[in-house]
Design a protein around this motif. Sequence first.
Motif: not given
Lengths: 290, 277, 265
Positions: C55, B176, C80, C58, C73-76
Amino acid sequence: MSTLLDIQDLRLSFKGLRGITDVLHGISLSIAAGERVALVGESGSGKSVIARIVLGLLQETRSARVSGKVGFDGAEINTMRPRDRAKLRGTEMSMIFQDPTSSLNPTFTIGNQFAEVMRRRDPKLSRAACDARAIEMLTEVSIPNPDRILENYPFQLSGGMNQRVMIAMALVNHPKLLLADEPGTALDVSVQAQTLRLMHDLVEKHGTAVLFISHNLGVVREFADRVYVIYRGNIVEEGPTASVFHNPGHAYTRALMDAVPRITGAGLPEVPEVSDAFLAPMVRHDRGAA
Amino acid sequence: MTRALRIIASNPLSLVGLILVLMIVLAATFAPWIAPFPTHNSAVIDFAFANSAPSSRNWMGTDLVGRDIFSRILYAFRISLVLGVVVLIIATPIGTIVGLLAGYLGGWTEAVLMRIVDVFLSIPPLVLAIAVLGVLEPTLTNAMIAVTVMWWPWYARLVYSIARSEREEGYVLAAEVIGASTTHITLREILPNCLPAIITKMTLDMGFVIIIASSLSFLGLGVQPPTPDLGSMVAEGARYLPDSWWMTVFPGLAILLAVFGFNLLGDGLREVLGAEE
Amino acid sequence: MSLLTVDNLSKSFSVAGGMVHAVRDISFAVERGECLAVVGESGSGKTTLANMLLGILSPTSGSIRFDGTELPAKRRASHRRAIQFVQQNPLSSLNAKRSIGASVRLGLDTYQIGERAQRWAKVEDALEEVGLPREMRHRAPSALSGGQRQRVGIARALACDPELVVLDEPTSALDVLVQARVLRLLNDLRTRKKLTYIFITHDLAVVRNVADRVAVFKSGQLVELGETAQIFTAPKHPYTRSLIGAVPVVDDAELDLRNRLAKGT
Ligand SMILES: Nc1ncnc2c1ncn2[C@@H]1O[C@H](COP(=O)(O)OP(=O)(O)OP(=O)(O)O)[C@@H](O)[C@H]1O
Ligand SMILES: Nc1ncnc2c1ncn2[C@@H]1O[C@H](COP(=O)(O)OP(=O)(O)OP(=O)(O)O)[C@@H](O)[C@H]1O
Ligand SMILES: [Mg+2]
Ligand SMILES: [Mg+2]
């Protein structure tokens, strides 16, 4: 003092795909009742397998060949019936594993797991009694809000908290022998010190003997009465803690001591490559000499 | 592979299982060549030898219209195996995908999917299959559909419980953090860890699917005459017990051997795959 | 400009029976190329902080700025790559059913680093860089020692070509000899690849020898942040003092220093 655990000439090999691998080459190790003994040595040298043999777990693995003598409290673990061995585990002897999070069952609450452990000794115990006792134990290992923790699942707790839960669970049935495999790795130093003090107290109070496996030589020095150093399946040095730390006699023990980082900040220690001297015969210290 | 065979062979019970399963597969595959009366898989009538007890001509006797029971059992194995394989080939991936998604994604997906699975699991399997066949025509295809409908939830349950604990493992977290897709994490990372359990269960289930399918045709809901089927053979013979005992005993024994063989083999596989590095 | 700036960061979890404030209103900055150690009591929110940086979680409130841009906050996946992770447990962090090469390759495939045909060679380069033989990529994790596995974990993180690496207890499962080798390797890689480290650990003796600065956490709060030398010669916060006072030591010089610091003189 009577001998609680008496291991003589213990040998272990694994039957694998590519033939037989020898892991232990004739280990002798003993622990008196109430004594704290540390086992230190390189990763993969066979520390955890010794603990698993004492628990009688490896004898039940088809690929493992165990020979030698493992006396526990007058009985012989190696020749015991599997059912009798299982009865000892969790009652007369218990274990704290290296990795707390994966030794706890992720699908049950902490409270459930405590109840299960306690009912191994006393199947008729009520849930309320289990919970009360569990809260008492969790408080002793300084877990805040123990009643809340009982309803949590292991993954909701930090690694260190899971480790403390494991310790509390291992001690809840007052075992004669506690096998602690790296119990401190996930703890911060102050909690580690607390846990060690707790284990000290229990040793004193109940005469619990401890086989303490650790990579942290500082912890070993503070916790153990006696130390065994193991290298590649052989004991290379044995003696009272102070004596081994002040006068390491074996080349491997000396390398180990030198590799410990110091808070005085000497920089990262120079690491000796594997040397033939590590295979030199065992060094035994006299009792009482420091 | 040779190692797997060696481990299975080292345990006498799994070896028996392996031999039984091999014999059944060979018998089914080569039925037209092995069967003493290869034409007896259809509506052949041979009154001269009707209802005769086991003899050197008909090792397991004949049925009411004179067909050789041994030949019909060989053909019936074909149907059973095909049915088992087809059912498992459809049910396993469905169940596996549902289980992987529910176990890995958790939350809302888990709640919905596992609720559906629970509904299926709460209905007794045979009742569910009978209900399906009440709506559809009782044919071989529909029997397969019925058994598949009741079978996939067990795989969903199995895979779900493994995936749920694997989800907490460090390697899933690592994937992840690297940013791998859900497809990669479920199919490439988690699924390989479920495979030993899935394969073991499939082997064990081959036996159970054969029983269920036989039960359905015993009730007249599965394979229709004149196609030979172990369940309907037992059902037909049962009317002539105890005099014509061979009509029930041999097909019954065949069911027993098949189930027994797959179970023993499954247990052996569990050990082989469990011991996988 | 700092590589990482954390402002008023908080994270709470709701659990049966109330809220847990795992991280409370934390602010700090990490400079490019430095090694910041994060120490503190168990349950003080170190892993929670790491998970927010990575990530995986959040934040409840506050912001994380990386290289001048605010991290969503919502990481794609594309966000990363630059921040990677080395975990504590080297065994569970590798998939037992896949070769270590496949694990290391994941980052290359995810970010399309290099030509597809050259990726195995790149995997082998990555293994070589952490001191493992190239042909080891075919092995299963179970065929490696603890120290080798941890090296694989490091190679996997570095294969993504990150700028910041979060190390959560990277050496606590290793014996001191192997630990010393891995720490030297990490130090080496940091200079060679101009990496920045956030090093989470309980082992203050390790911190003393690898970190440039130390952040001390207690109950989700940052109670002290300072140069390593300063923390180990003149700790200001009483909690830092008690932490150092509890360090298990092996020689008398250390014992001396420890007792002196614990008393606060
Ligand atoms: N079930 C098994 N099958 C085959 N080999 C095994 C098995 N369990 C352990 N071993 C091997 O036995 C040796 C000793 O392992 P053990 O786990 O006791 O090491 P350890 O001293 O506890 O190391 P660490 O400090 O890393 O925990 C290792 O080389 C390991 O690979
Ligand atoms: N998913 C979660 N749900 C509920 N509470 C959580 C969750 N994750 C962490 N917590 C709580 O947050 C607090 C901080 O946990 P965290 O894992 O960050 O501690 P840590 O500093 O990493 O501890 P350790 O040194 O023991 O690993 C703990 O009280 C923990 O119980
Ligand atoms: Mg071990
Ligand atoms: Mg943590």
